[in-house]
Motif scaffolding. Structure first.
Motif, PDB file in Angstrom:
ATOM      1  N   GLN A 126       0.840  -1.193   0.000  1.00 51.27           N
ATOM      2  CA  GLN A 126       0.000   0.000   0.000  1.00 51.27           C
ATOM      3  C   GLN A 126       0.877   1.246   0.000  1.00 51.27           C
ATOM      4  O   GLN A 126       1.982   1.257   0.512  1.00 51.27           O
ATOM      5  CB  GLN A 126      -0.901   0.024   1.225  1.00 51.27           C
ATOM      6  N   ALA A 127       0.357   2.304  -0.597  1.00 51.11           N
ATOM      7  CA  ALA A 127       1.080   3.572  -0.594  1.00 51.11           C
ATOM      8  C   ALA A 127       0.988   4.184   0.792  1.00 51.11           C
ATOM      9  O   ALA A 127      -0.091   4.304   1.360  1.00 51.11           O
ATOM     10  CB  ALA A 127       0.490   4.505  -1.626  1.00 51.11           C
ATOM     11  N   ARG A 128       2.111   4.562   1.309  1.00 52.58           N
ATOM     12  CA  ARG A 128       2.154   5.190   2.631  1.00 52.58           C
ATOM     13  C   ARG A 128       1.918   6.680   2.478  1.00 52.58           C
ATOM     14  O   ARG A 128       2.417   7.304   1.541  1.00 52.58           O
ATOM     15  CB  ARG A 128       3.495   4.946   3.292  1.00 52.58           C
ATOM     16  N   PRO A 129       1.187   7.269   3.366  1.00 56.01           N
ATOM     17  CA  PRO A 129       0.974   8.716   3.277  1.00 56.01           C
ATOM     18  C   PRO A 129       2.299   9.446   3.533  1.00 56.01           C
ATOM     19  O   PRO A 129       3.112   9.015   4.347  1.00 56.01           O
ATOM     20  CB  PRO A 129      -0.053   9.010   4.367  1.00 56.01           C
TER      21      PRO A 129
END
Length: 110
Positions: free
Chosen positions: A6-9
């Motif tokens: 998942q893309a991390r903020p």
């Protein structure tokens, strides 16, 4: 899905007080070094003072065993070689009286 896929903020970069001091000091040191180099360059360019450019006579190419003293004696035998050597150092913006073969040296006018 796993956490790595998942893309991390994005987290904004935050500096601590110590980090900000380090950044400011680094920038100040870089600016100070730049000012010192600039001042040294200007001092060398204006080493003649406000007298304007020194009168240039002729130029010679330094030979294999030439010295400023020998060039001064050959070019201006009627003048004290110490004076001519110092004027050649000033005119050519030399840091010392050492010259290298093949170097172009300006001789002060009479």
């Amino acid at each position: 899905m796993s956490m790595s896929a998942q893309a991390r903020p994005s987290v904004p970069l935050r500096l601590t007080r110590r980090g900000r001091i380090a950044v400011v000091c680094t920038i100040a040191l870089v600016l100070l070094a730049g000012f010192m180099v600039g001042a040294r360059h200007r001092a060398r360019a204006t080493s003649g003072g406000d007298q304007g450019p020194a009168p240039v006579g002729e130029s010679v190419i330094v030979g294999p065993h030439d010295t400023l003293w020998g060039i001064a004696v050959r070019s201006r035998p009627e003048v004290d070689p110490r004076i001519t050597v110092q004027r050649m150092i000033d005119l050519n913006a030399l840091s010392s009286a050492v010259v290298n073969p093949g170097q172009k040296v300006y001789i002060p006018s009479r």
